[in-house]
Design a protein around this motif. Structure first.
Motif, PDB file in Angstrom:
ATOM      1  N   VAL A 142      32.027  17.145  76.760  1.00  0.00           N
ATOM      2  CA  VAL A 142      31.386  18.135  77.627  1.00  0.00           C
ATOM      3  C   VAL A 142      30.368  17.453  78.524  1.00  0.00           C
ATOM      4  N   VAL A 143      29.394  16.792  77.917  1.00  0.00           N
ATOM      5  CA  VAL A 143      28.315  16.160  78.683  1.00  0.00           C
ATOM      6  C   VAL A 143      27.621  15.134  77.793  1.00  0.00           C
ATOM      7  N   GLY A 144      27.004  14.144  78.426  1.00  0.00           N
ATOM      8  CA  GLY A 144      26.263  13.134  77.673  1.00  0.00           C
ATOM      9  C   GLY A 144      25.012  12.701  78.403  1.00  0.00           C
ATOM     10  N   SER A 145      24.172  11.985  77.686  1.00  0.00           N
ATOM     11  CA  SER A 145      22.863  11.616  78.219  1.00  0.00           C
ATOM     12  C   SER A 145      22.939  10.807  79.511  1.00  0.00           C
ATOM     13  N   ARG A 152      27.016  14.110  91.036  1.00  0.00           N
ATOM     14  CA  ARG A 152      27.935  15.206  90.742  1.00  0.00           C
ATOM     15  C   ARG A 152      29.317  14.873  91.299  1.00  0.00           C
ATOM     16  N   PRO A 153      30.352  15.458  90.724  1.00  0.00           N
ATOM     17  CA  PRO A 153      31.690  15.263  91.289  1.00  0.00           C
ATOM     18  C   PRO A 153      31.715  15.709  92.750  1.00  0.00           C
ATOM     19  N   VAL A 200      17.224  15.991  91.418  1.00  0.00           N
ATOM     20  CA  VAL A 200      17.348  17.210  92.217  1.00  0.00           C
ATOM     21  C   VAL A 200      18.351  18.124  91.528  1.00  0.00           C
ATOM     22  N   GLN A 201      17.955  19.373  91.278  1.00  0.00           N
ATOM     23  CA  GLN A 201      18.823  20.328  90.579  1.00  0.00           C
ATOM     24  C   GLN A 201      20.203  20.398  91.233  1.00  0.00           C
ATOM     25  N   GLY A 202      21.239  20.202  90.432  1.00  0.00           N
ATOM     26  CA  GLY A 202      22.617  20.308  90.913  1.00  0.00           C
ATOM     27  C   GLY A 202      23.169  19.032  91.504  1.00  0.00           C
ATOM     28  N   ALA A 203      22.357  18.008  91.640  1.00  0.00           N
ATOM     29  CA  ALA A 203      22.814  16.770  92.270  1.00  0.00           C
ATOM     30  C   ALA A 203      23.535  15.842  91.308  1.00  0.00           C
ATOM     31  N   VAL A 230      26.373  19.788  86.469  1.00  0.00           N
ATOM     32  CA  VAL A 230      27.695  20.402  86.635  1.00  0.00           C
ATOM     33  C   VAL A 230      28.389  20.554  85.285  1.00  0.00           C
ATOM     34  N   ARG A 231      28.345  19.507  84.470  1.00  0.00           N
ATOM     35  CA  ARG A 231      29.079  19.511  83.207  1.00  0.00           C
ATOM     36  C   ARG A 231      28.482  20.460  82.161  1.00  0.00           C
TER      37      ARG A 231
END
Length: 132
Positions: A31-34, A41-42, A54-57, A62-63
């Motif tokens: 799912v996600v990792g450190s 982001r993709p 930056v939020q969402g960057a 995303v993950r």
């Protein structure tokens, strides 16, 4: 509770602070990792400067979106916790999620993670790398 800016903030009773590599899996799917926090982001084209903070960057934002939806609704619960003799931590959650905290492969004594009750003057569970 009120945060440092005087704004109301909802917090959990317990906290886990992790200072070593970790990952979240759902079943056998990553799912996600450190380290995802420090990757773009993709779809990032490489144009402009990548700012992971930056939020969402970053890839993490995303993950982790699906897990955040479940957490926000209070639908995820801890089902079991396991700590190995090497201080690796696995927290199993509902919906087949699990958090794996992976001990550093260092011989230097370092704090790995701690579990505690927020805003309480109580002892913490603090886990370090094993001494030499």
């Amino acid at each position: 509770m009120v945060d440092h800016r005087g704004q109301p903030r909802e917090v959990t009773e317990y906290a886990l602070h992790v200072q070593c590599p970790w990952r979240v899996l759902q079943g056998d799917q990553y799912v996600v990792g450190s380290s995802d926090m420090f990757r773009p982001r993709p779809g990032w084209t490489g144009e402009g400067d990548f700012d992971w903070d930056v939020q969402g960057a970053n890839r993490f934002d995303v993950r982790v979106a699906r897990l955040n939806e479940l957490l926000a609704d209070g639908r995820v619960a801890v089902t079991s916790v396991d700590v190995t003799a090497w201080a690796d931590l696995t927290i199993s959650l509902s919906y087949g999620f699990r958090i794996e905290v992976l001990r550093l492969t260092s011989s230097v004594r370092t704090e790995l993670w701690r579990f505690f009750r927020l805003h309480r003057d109580e002892p913490h569970v603090v886990v370090f790398t094993p001494p030499d």
